[in-house]
Design a protein around this motif. Sequence first.
Motif, PDB file in Angstrom:
ATOM      1  N   ARG A 104       4.225  -0.528  18.293  1.00 60.17           N
ATOM      2  CA  ARG A 104       5.098  -0.696  19.445  1.00 60.17           C
ATOM      3  C   ARG A 104       6.565  -0.656  19.035  1.00 60.17           C
ATOM      4  N   ILE A 105       6.893  -1.238  17.894  1.00 55.55           N
ATOM      5  CA  ILE A 105       8.284  -1.249  17.434  1.00 55.55           C
ATOM      6  C   ILE A 105       8.750   0.166  17.128  1.00 55.55           C
ATOM      7  N   VAL A 106       7.942   0.917  16.411  1.00 53.99           N
ATOM      8  CA  VAL A 106       8.302   2.286  16.055  1.00 53.99           C
ATOM      9  C   VAL A 106       8.458   3.140  17.307  1.00 53.99           C
ATOM     10  N   ALA A 107       7.531   2.979  18.254  1.00 54.10           N
ATOM     11  CA  ALA A 107       7.567   3.770  19.478  1.00 54.10           C
ATOM     12  C   ALA A 107       8.772   3.435  20.353  1.00 54.10           C
ATOM     13  N   ALA A 108       9.277   2.208  20.238  1.00 58.20           N
ATOM     14  CA  ALA A 108      10.374   1.770  21.099  1.00 58.20           C
ATOM     15  C   ALA A 108      11.739   2.219  20.603  1.00 58.20           C
ATOM     16  N   SER A 109      11.824   2.686  19.376  1.00 60.66           N
ATOM     17  CA  SER A 109      13.127   3.022  18.800  1.00 60.66           C
ATOM     18  C   SER A 109      13.299   4.528  18.635  1.00 60.66           C
ATOM     19  N   GLU A 110      14.530   4.985  18.859  1.00 56.99           N
ATOM     20  CA  GLU A 110      14.863   6.386  18.623  1.00 56.99           C
ATOM     21  C   GLU A 110      15.202   6.636  17.158  1.00 56.99           C
ATOM     22  N   ASN A 111      15.360   5.560  16.386  1.00 54.05           N
ATOM     23  CA  ASN A 111      15.756   5.669  14.988  1.00 54.05           C
ATOM     24  C   ASN A 111      14.547   5.556  14.066  1.00 54.05           C
ATOM     25  N   ARG A 112      14.752   5.926  12.841  1.00 54.73           N
ATOM     26  CA  ARG A 112      13.701   5.799  11.834  1.00 54.73           C
ATOM     27  C   ARG A 112      13.508   4.327  11.479  1.00 54.73           C
ATOM     28  N   ILE A 113      12.265   3.899  11.448  1.00 57.73           N
ATOM     29  CA  ILE A 113      11.935   2.512  11.124  1.00 57.73           C
ATOM     30  C   ILE A 113      10.854   2.497  10.049  1.00 57.73           C
ATOM     31  N   TRP A 114      11.024   1.635   9.050  1.00 56.86           N
ATOM     32  CA  TRP A 114       9.972   1.449   8.071  1.00 56.86           C
ATOM     33  C   TRP A 114       9.897  -0.024   7.702  1.00 56.86           C
ATOM     34  N   PHE A 115       8.775  -0.400   7.104  1.00 61.06           N
ATOM     35  CA  PHE A 115       8.513  -1.784   6.753  1.00 61.06           C
ATOM     36  C   PHE A 115       8.307  -1.887   5.252  1.00 61.06           C
ATOM     37  N   ALA A 116       8.745  -3.005   4.689  1.00 69.38           N
ATOM     38  CA  ALA A 116       8.585  -3.246   3.256  1.00 69.38           C
ATOM     39  C   ALA A 116       7.727  -4.488   3.046  1.00 69.38           C
ATOM     40  N   TYR A 117       6.796  -4.411   2.118  1.00 69.70           N
ATOM     41  CA  TYR A 117       5.921  -5.538   1.805  1.00 69.70           C
ATOM     42  C   TYR A 117       6.575  -6.419   0.747  1.00 69.70           C
ATOM     43  N   VAL A 118       6.626  -7.713   1.000  1.00 69.42           N
ATOM     44  CA  VAL A 118       7.198  -8.676   0.053  1.00 69.42           C
ATOM     45  C   VAL A 118       6.048  -9.425  -0.597  1.00 69.42           C
ATOM     46  N   ASP A 119       5.842  -9.216  -1.892  1.00 64.74           N
ATOM     47  CA  ASP A 119       4.639  -9.746  -2.530  1.00 64.74           C
ATOM     48  C   ASP A 119       4.784 -11.156  -3.090  1.00 64.74           C
ATOM     49  N   ASP A 120       6.018 -11.690  -3.184  1.00 67.77           N
ATOM     50  CA  ASP A 120       6.185 -13.028  -3.758  1.00 67.77           C
ATOM     51  C   ASP A 120       6.713 -14.030  -2.735  1.00 67.77           C
ATOM     52  N   TYR A 121       6.432 -13.776  -1.483  1.00 67.56           N
ATOM     53  CA  TYR A 121       7.004 -14.555  -0.390  1.00 67.56           C
ATOM     54  C   TYR A 121       6.621 -16.035  -0.470  1.00 67.56           C
ATOM     55  N   LEU A 122       5.380 -16.313  -0.866  1.00 62.84           N
ATOM     56  CA  LEU A 122       4.888 -17.690  -0.913  1.00 62.84           C
ATOM     57  C   LEU A 122       4.556 -18.126  -2.333  1.00 62.84           C
ATOM     58  N   ALA A 123       5.264 -17.593  -3.305  1.00 60.95           N
ATOM     59  CA  ALA A 123       5.009 -17.930  -4.703  1.00 60.95           C
ATOM     60  C   ALA A 123       5.693 -19.248  -5.068  1.00 60.95           C
ATOM     61  N   VAL A 124       5.060 -20.356  -4.733  1.00 59.73           N
ATOM     62  CA  VAL A 124       5.608 -21.676  -5.072  1.00 59.73           C
ATOM     63  C   VAL A 124       5.505 -21.853  -6.583  1.00 59.73           C
ATOM     64  N   PRO A 125       6.570 -22.226  -7.276  1.00 62.53           N
ATOM     65  CA  PRO A 125       6.552 -22.304  -8.738  1.00 62.53           C
ATOM     66  C   PRO A 125       5.640 -23.401  -9.273  1.00 62.53           C
ATOM     67  N   ASP A 126       5.149 -23.189 -10.480  1.00 62.92           N
ATOM     68  CA  ASP A 126       4.244 -24.148 -11.122  1.00 62.92           C
ATOM     69  C   ASP A 126       4.887 -25.513 -11.297  1.00 62.92           C
ATOM     70  N   MET A 127       6.204 -25.552 -11.478  1.00 70.91           N
ATOM     71  CA  MET A 127       6.860 -26.848 -11.688  1.00 70.91           C
ATOM     72  C   MET A 127       6.667 -27.778 -10.495  1.00 70.91           C
ATOM     73  N   LEU A 128       6.324 -27.208  -9.336  1.00 68.29           N
ATOM     74  CA  LEU A 128       6.094 -28.016  -8.143  1.00 68.29           C
ATOM     75  C   LEU A 128       4.604 -28.225  -7.891  1.00 68.29           C
ATOM     76  N   THR A 129       3.802 -27.195  -8.078  1.00 66.95           N
ATOM     77  CA  THR A 129       2.375 -27.306  -7.748  1.00 66.95           C
ATOM     78  C   THR A 129       1.584 -28.084  -8.787  1.00 66.95           C
ATOM     79  N   LYS A 130       2.050 -28.100 -10.040  1.00 71.01           N
ATOM     80  CA  LYS A 130       1.307 -28.788 -11.105  1.00 71.01           C
ATOM     81  C   LYS A 130       1.772 -30.213 -11.344  1.00 71.01           C
ATOM     82  N   ASP A 131       2.827 -30.619 -10.660  1.00 73.71           N
ATOM     83  CA  ASP A 131       3.306 -31.998 -10.734  1.00 73.71           C
ATOM     84  C   ASP A 131       2.755 -32.745  -9.520  1.00 73.71           C
TER      85      ASP A 131
END
Length: 249
Positions: free
Chosen positions: A1-28
């Motif tokens: 729907r987003i692509v169809a609604a725009s006259e401009n070029r649209i693309w999406f990027a995947y973020v692979d470390d979005y929820l990478a909570v560091p070990d210093m927090l999860t292991k304490d």
Amino acid sequence: RIVAASENRIWFAYVDDYLAVPDMLTKDPHRRAMLDEVKWSLGYRGMCRFRSGTIFLQPVLRKFQYAMTLDTDGYFPSEVKSDPIEEMHVGGKVYTWSHLLPDLPGAVKHFWDYSLMYMRMKNIEPLGTPILRQFVREDDVQWSYQLYMNDIEIVLLDWFRSDPYQDYFRYLDSIGGFWLHRWGDHAVRTIAVGMWLPQDKVFEMNIPYGHQNYCRCSSPDLECVREGDRGGTPEKWWTCAPSATVEAA
């Protein structure tokens, strides 16, 4: 729907470390328990951290000079008649903002204390720049919680993906405050801009904008009203309508 609604070029990027909570927090055990005590979701806190620093290092942005943020619930309540990116480029600006609002003290717990420690390490005076003096009280050298709201903003990418900005982000990230408290990207942006940018590199855009309970119209002849008050939809969205004084005239 987003692509169809725009006259401009649209693309999406995947973020692979979005929820990478560091070990210093999860292991304490103590810090792990603290993670579950924050009222903001882990995803929201991950977004704040991402937008504070790592977003500027994403490969998809490498070939771009500027990046503009517009939150999914941000919009233009009337016609935008000027191009803030062009104005920013012509004026040689580094950061462009729309409006100021205060943050919630509970969301930025200890943020200013650690920022002061960073300033001392880097020999930065907390009241040493005109921009910092807008946000830091002179009597007690405490942050007023006012900040650049970056639900809409434009940044010069080269500055934000290089030091000193990334050095400040890495320092804050090493403390874990994004995960433990919900330190906001707007707070990081405000203090970093205040520490290093002169006023003539910062630009206030003058465009109509609505977001949640905030609204502004770029013309003095217009005022913000809710769509529902004029029989429009969505009812809670803002629109710019002729002001009462103009209508009376």
